[in-house]
Scaffold this active site. Sequence first.
Site, PDB file in Angstrom:
ATOM      1  N   HIS A   1      32.876   8.206   2.106  1.00 58.25           N
ATOM      2  CA  HIS A   1      34.275   7.842   2.331  1.00 58.25           C
ATOM      3  C   HIS A   1      34.302   6.374   2.780  1.00 58.25           C
ATOM      4  O   HIS A   1      33.351   5.905   3.392  1.00 58.25           O
ATOM      5  CB  HIS A   1      34.809   8.764   3.437  1.00 58.25           C
ATOM      6  CG  HIS A   1      36.255   8.627   3.752  1.00 58.25           C
ATOM      7  ND1 HIS A   1      36.764   7.615   4.528  1.00 58.25           N
ATOM      8  CD2 HIS A   1      37.322   9.394   3.407  1.00 58.25           C
ATOM      9  CE1 HIS A   1      38.082   7.772   4.659  1.00 58.25           C
ATOM     10  NE2 HIS A   1      38.437   8.846   3.982  1.00 58.25           N
TER      11      HIS A   1
ATOM     12  N   ASP B   1      28.499  11.627   9.245  1.00 55.91           N
ATOM     13  CA  ASP B   1      29.945  11.738   9.078  1.00 55.91           C
ATOM     14  C   ASP B   1      30.270  13.228   9.017  1.00 55.91           C
ATOM     15  O   ASP B   1      30.003  13.906   8.015  1.00 55.91           O
ATOM     16  CB  ASP B   1      30.363  11.033   7.781  1.00 55.91           C
ATOM     17  CG  ASP B   1      31.868  11.134   7.539  1.00 55.91           C
ATOM     18  OD1 ASP B   1      32.533  11.924   8.235  1.00 55.91           O
ATOM     19  OD2 ASP B   1      32.359  10.420   6.648  1.00 55.91           O
TER      20      ASP B   1
ATOM     21  N   GLN C   1      34.212  16.339   7.452  1.00 56.22           N
ATOM     22  CA  GLN C   1      34.433  17.555   6.647  1.00 56.22           C
ATOM     23  C   GLN C   1      33.446  18.664   7.025  1.00 56.22           C
ATOM     24  O   GLN C   1      33.360  19.676   6.335  1.00 56.22           O
ATOM     25  CB  GLN C   1      34.312  17.234   5.146  1.00 56.22           C
ATOM     26  CG  GLN C   1      35.280  16.176   4.648  1.00 56.22           C
ATOM     27  CD  GLN C   1      36.742  16.625   4.637  1.00 56.22           C
ATOM     28  OE1 GLN C   1      37.065  17.798   4.845  1.00 56.22           O
ATOM     29  NE2 GLN C   1      37.654  15.695   4.391  1.00 56.22           N
TER      30      GLN C   1
ATOM     31  N   LYS D   1      41.831  17.119  11.245  1.00 60.75           N
ATOM     32  CA  LYS D   1      41.342  17.969  10.146  1.00 60.75           C
ATOM     33  C   LYS D   1      40.866  19.329  10.656  1.00 60.75           C
ATOM     34  O   LYS D   1      40.400  20.157   9.892  1.00 60.75           O
ATOM     35  CB  LYS D   1      40.176  17.274   9.423  1.00 60.75           C
ATOM     36  CG  LYS D   1      40.569  16.002   8.672  1.00 60.75           C
ATOM     37  CD  LYS D   1      39.382  15.493   7.891  1.00 60.75           C
ATOM     38  CE  LYS D   1      39.473  14.031   7.526  1.00 60.75           C
ATOM     39  NZ  LYS D   1      40.468  13.743   6.513  1.00 60.75           N
TER      40      LYS D   1
ATOM     41  N   CYS E   1      40.011   8.077  -0.817  1.00 57.17           N
ATOM     42  CA  CYS E   1      39.286   7.090  -0.003  1.00 57.17           C
ATOM     43  C   CYS E   1      37.800   7.076  -0.353  1.00 57.17           C
ATOM     44  O   CYS E   1      36.948   6.876   0.535  1.00 57.17           O
ATOM     45  CB  CYS E   1      39.494   7.313   1.491  1.00 57.17           C
ATOM     46  SG  CYS E   1      41.206   7.137   1.985  1.00 57.17           S
TER      47      CYS E   1
END
Length: 410
Positions: free
Chosen positions: A123, A200, A203, A226, A365
């Site tokens: 991303h 990261d 998600q 999220k 993104c």
Amino acid sequence: MYDVEKVRADFPILATEVYPGVPLIYLDSAASSQKPTTVIQAMDDYYQRYHANVHRGVHKLSEMATTAYEMARVKVAEFIHAPAPEQIIFVGNATEGFNLVAHSWGRANVGPGDEILLTEMEHHANIVPWQILAAERGATLRFLPFHEDGTLALERLGEFLTKRTKLFSFTAVSNVFGTINPVRELVDAAHAVGALAMVDAAQLTPHMPTDVQAIDCDFLAFSSHKMCGPTGIGVLYGKRELLEAMPPFLGGGDMIRRVTFEGFIPNELPWKFEAGTPRIAEAIGLGAAVDYLTGLEMEAVQAHEQSITAYALESLSEIPGLTLLGPRGVRHGGVASFTLQGIHPHDIAEILDKDGIAIRAGHHCAMPLHHKLGITASARASFYVHTLPAEIDKLVASLHRARDVFRLER
Ligand code: C6P
């Protein structure tokens, strides 16, 4: 048994209509998830009953607000199995987590000739901060490629991780492909060449159990919005010795122990990195979101999403002209990205919207990823704790309708 209907009742927005007579089918949780009542109420309660600034006043309200704010940190620490709450830094979002590390750790530790390794599926949040750092410090960015099926070229890791690598920063789960990367293996590979590893988890943490000690990462970042929590807050986790050695990112109130006209002494962790009045309501909301997800049990959340995603991938693959992006036949994050021959992703999203179905269209993104695939955009449906198989069926029916609108052959 995971009871989806019971879960759905927790989200007031799921009972609303997008247009008269058209109920909402929310398939855009990867962009931002909806909020359960308990999260909305926790923030409302703070504003209605005990709003005050934290760490400052000795009065009752300030004490209550400070306790709730710091309790949220404890909850987050437990949720990701961090050794201590001081290693949880509240930031604005995952993006700010990367910027903090690039600015603070990066400026102090990265110099000319050094390399930072990323992957081609990142991303922008995990690309641009490093591009800014590399340009400033004369360092080089390298990108571990992905295969056609959206899995990382792990067999080439040895080529890309070298003695020059200072940091390997990668996504645990791709927001486009849904690929679940072998996080511990990648962290170990980084450590084997003396590099640090940053994950990261934007998600990951909302969808699967996260254990920072088991994966042994040096830094990890994710966003509250999220994972059923409010916007405006995210988390940076770091190993204590690294965070302690890092200079502050932003200066101001709260992040200092002492200030004179000549200089300042920074505060201890975690406040050293939380300058100014912090995101109090947002932290309280995030704490409530952690409670909510913990109540559902992350293993059950993951299992629900696995089965709904497998069903979605299977159903979508039967639509003529539809190409799915990302791996098949393996565990997959809760996203299904695709292109549909003859219809631009934005047109798909517009047609679906008329049926009350919210999906995302564009580059998500991740422009370099799309560029490598030779496309400018894709459509993406994403799933969460409340997604029903019947909603996937409606998505499929609506995609058939889109094909009819564009007069594509059945
Ligand atoms: N992806 C999506 O629709 P922020 O914007 O800071 O909350 O999260 C950034 C981010 C970082 N990494 C990954 C893997 C992400 O998916 C995201 C956010 C959203 O895919 C919004 S662009």
